[in-house]
Design a protein around this motif. Sequence first.
Motif, PDB file in Angstrom:
ATOM      1  N   ALA A 270       0.813  -1.021  -0.357  1.00 37.27           N
ATOM      2  CA  ALA A 270       0.531  -0.028   0.234  1.00 37.27           C
ATOM      3  C   ALA A 270       1.274   0.778  -0.436  1.00 37.27           C
ATOM      4  CB  ALA A 270      -1.187   0.037   1.346  1.00 37.27           C
ATOM      5  N   ARG A 271       2.114   1.281   0.941  1.00 39.86           N
ATOM      6  CA  ARG A 271       2.540   2.488   1.040  1.00 39.86           C
ATOM      7  C   ARG A 271       3.552   2.608  -0.516  1.00 39.86           C
ATOM      8  NH1 ARG A 271       0.190   5.326   2.773  1.00 39.86           N
ATOM      9  NH2 ARG A 271       2.013   6.412   3.111  1.00 39.86           N
ATOM     10  N   ILE A 272       4.224   2.012  -1.199  1.00 40.33           N
ATOM     11  CA  ILE A 272       3.926   1.969  -2.981  1.00 40.33           C
ATOM     12  C   ILE A 272       2.673   2.342  -4.143  1.00 40.33           C
ATOM     13  CG2 ILE A 272       5.402   0.480  -4.608  1.00 40.33           C
ATOM     14  CD1 ILE A 272       5.996  -1.801  -2.544  1.00 40.33           C
ATOM     15  N   ALA A 273       2.041   1.715  -3.448  1.00 41.70           N
ATOM     16  CA  ALA A 273       0.534   2.051  -4.743  1.00 41.70           C
ATOM     17  C   ALA A 273       0.633   3.331  -3.787  1.00 41.70           C
ATOM     18  CB  ALA A 273      -0.315   1.077  -3.812  1.00 41.70           C
ATOM     19  N   ALA A 274       1.017   4.058  -2.946  1.00 46.60           N
ATOM     20  CA  ALA A 274       1.041   5.804  -2.789  1.00 46.60           C
ATOM     21  C   ALA A 274       1.890   6.452  -3.739  1.00 46.60           C
ATOM     22  CB  ALA A 274       0.507   5.294  -1.244  1.00 46.60           C
ATOM     23  N   ARG A 275       2.484   5.901  -4.063  1.00 41.54           N
ATOM     24  CA  ARG A 275       3.228   6.255  -4.298  1.00 41.54           C
ATOM     25  C   ARG A 275       3.112   6.257  -6.492  1.00 41.54           C
ATOM     26  NH1 ARG A 275       5.262   5.686   0.042  1.00 41.54           N
ATOM     27  NH2 ARG A 275       7.523   6.632   1.514  1.00 41.54           N
ATOM     28  N   LEU A 276       2.004   5.104  -6.497  1.00 36.76           N
ATOM     29  CA  LEU A 276       2.163   5.078  -7.740  1.00 36.76           C
ATOM     30  C   LEU A 276       0.371   5.183  -8.526  1.00 36.76           C
ATOM     31  CD1 LEU A 276       4.581   2.052  -7.811  1.00 36.76           C
ATOM     32  CD2 LEU A 276       4.807   4.290  -9.146  1.00 36.76           C
ATOM     33  N   PRO A 277      -0.086   6.046  -7.659  1.00 40.60           N
ATOM     34  CA  PRO A 277      -1.609   6.633  -7.585  1.00 40.60           C
ATOM     35  C   PRO A 277      -2.366   6.428  -8.992  1.00 40.60           C
ATOM     36  CG  PRO A 277      -0.626   8.394  -7.767  1.00 40.60           C
ATOM     37  CD  PRO A 277       0.510   7.557  -7.476  1.00 40.60           C
ATOM     38  N   SER A 278      -1.645   6.192 -10.257  1.00 37.20           N
ATOM     39  CA  SER A 278      -2.580   6.784 -11.014  1.00 37.20           C
ATOM     40  C   SER A 278      -1.809   5.048 -12.446  1.00 37.20           C
ATOM     41  CB  SER A 278      -2.121   7.213 -12.640  1.00 37.20           C
ATOM     42  OG  SER A 278      -0.459   7.608 -12.574  1.00 37.20           O
ATOM     43  N   LEU A 279      -1.249   3.514 -11.532  1.00 37.23           N
ATOM     44  CA  LEU A 279      -1.584   2.549 -12.127  1.00 37.23           C
ATOM     45  C   LEU A 279      -1.718   1.897 -11.757  1.00 37.23           C
ATOM     46  CD1 LEU A 279       2.985   2.933 -12.503  1.00 37.23           C
ATOM     47  CD2 LEU A 279       1.641   3.784 -14.107  1.00 37.23           C
ATOM     48  N   GLU A 280      -1.972   0.688 -12.357  1.00 37.13           N
ATOM     49  CA  GLU A 280      -1.880  -0.176 -11.673  1.00 37.13           C
ATOM     50  C   GLU A 280      -0.616  -1.827 -11.374  1.00 37.13           C
ATOM     51  OE1 GLU A 280      -6.468  -1.854 -14.478  1.00 37.13           O
ATOM     52  OE2 GLU A 280      -3.616  -1.954 -15.412  1.00 37.13           O
ATOM     53  N   LEU A 281      -1.661  -1.838 -10.721  1.00 35.06           N
ATOM     54  CA  LEU A 281       0.300  -3.327 -10.017  1.00 35.06           C
ATOM     55  C   LEU A 281      -1.317  -5.555 -10.663  1.00 35.06           C
ATOM     56  CD1 LEU A 281       1.631  -4.978  -8.269  1.00 35.06           C
ATOM     57  CD2 LEU A 281      -0.079  -5.404  -6.901  1.00 35.06           C
ATOM     58  N   VAL A 282       0.495  -5.161 -11.955  1.00 37.95           N
ATOM     59  CA  VAL A 282      -0.647  -6.105 -12.809  1.00 37.95           C
ATOM     60  C   VAL A 282       0.178  -7.086 -11.713  1.00 37.95           C
ATOM     61  CG1 VAL A 282       0.661  -6.991 -14.871  1.00 37.95           C
ATOM     62  CG2 VAL A 282       0.375  -4.579 -14.749  1.00 37.95           C
ATOM     63  N   VAL A 283      -0.082  -8.429 -11.422  1.00 38.15           N
ATOM     64  CA  VAL A 283       0.659 -10.019 -10.404  1.00 38.15           C
ATOM     65  C   VAL A 283       1.304 -10.765 -11.357  1.00 38.15           C
ATOM     66  CG1 VAL A 283      -0.033 -10.952  -8.727  1.00 38.15           C
ATOM     67  CG2 VAL A 283      -1.128  -9.272  -8.737  1.00 38.15           C
ATOM     68  N   SER A 284       2.397 -11.069 -10.966  1.00 42.03           N
ATOM     69  CA  SER A 284       3.677 -11.860 -12.036  1.00 42.03           C
ATOM     70  C   SER A 284       3.022 -13.713 -11.523  1.00 42.03           C
ATOM     71  CB  SER A 284       4.626 -11.156 -13.072  1.00 42.03           C
ATOM     72  OG  SER A 284       4.825 -12.320 -13.703  1.00 42.03           O
TER      73      SER A 284
END
Length: 323
Positions: free
Chosen positions: A282-296
């Motif tokens: 979540a702390r990483i997501a807060a720095r990338l607010p416009s992106l989606e997480l692509v899970v591999s």
Amino acid sequence: MTNTRRAAIIDCGTNTIRLLIADDDGRGGLTEVDRRMEIVRLGQGVDAKGEFHPDAMRRTFSAADRYSALIREYEVTPDLVRFVATSATRDARNREAFFAGIEQRLGVTPEVISGDDEARLSYAGAVSGVADAQAPVLVVDIGGGSTELIIGDADQTMQHAVSLDIGSVRLTERYLRSDPPDRQQLSAAVDHVDRLLDGEPIDWTSVRTWIGVAGTLTTLAAIDLDLSDYDRSLVHTHRIAAAEVIAIADRLAGSTVEQIRAFGSVHPQRADVITAGALIAARIAARLPSLELVVSESDILDGTAMELLHGPDQGSDQEREHR
């Protein structure tokens, strides 16, 4: 006996021990034969005591026995078996006893890979599993004891990597001691994660693709998909909006371990540490607010198998950093 070159890779981390058996597909890639995962919590107490707990070693040796039987069953030759160990093993005083037990069971000497190599292999494996990645690519691997952040190109070339001493087990043992964690514990954990993330020279605004690998992030995908049983084929390349990553982390933070265990998408033995792993995400997501997480689902196992079968990339100019 298969005529195809076949490799067996075991990745032993702080929380899990995993096996990949894969064939050379003849095109520079892999054909998966078998993939297994067991949660053994090898890093139990390492952060506090500096050594492996005897129970943790017994659990890990038991899993290694089962993997050894599979490697024999699949007729993998010893020269194509590799055992890599990461964060917890780098930190433990009694690691020689652990090495001896693994070598006795598998016939190979464990390799304690550096944060640099862990990042490089994770990056190669992750990007190989996402066909439409646009550079710069950020690959995030949240383990039990450490988190790898790797920036690179879409052609599997790593440019910069950082290994941070935060992971789901380490953060839980240091900060999230009540069930569920209270506001003060969560705030202290967030502050610690933010300090480490902000201390790194990462240009978050330049990232175009965010790929997440390993158990914490694949579990978040399973939660987002509301799976009653984990399904690797559905999790692989699933996309989660950054805001939803934060929402899932908040939901977990407000749940007890028993409530989390009731999620069919969460492995019961991961339930007590997934909140900490999700907090890091979540702390990483807060720095990338416009992106989606692509899970591999392709990760360090795949990267290590490709290197063993095809050789290391000799042509990349890589900047690596381990902290």
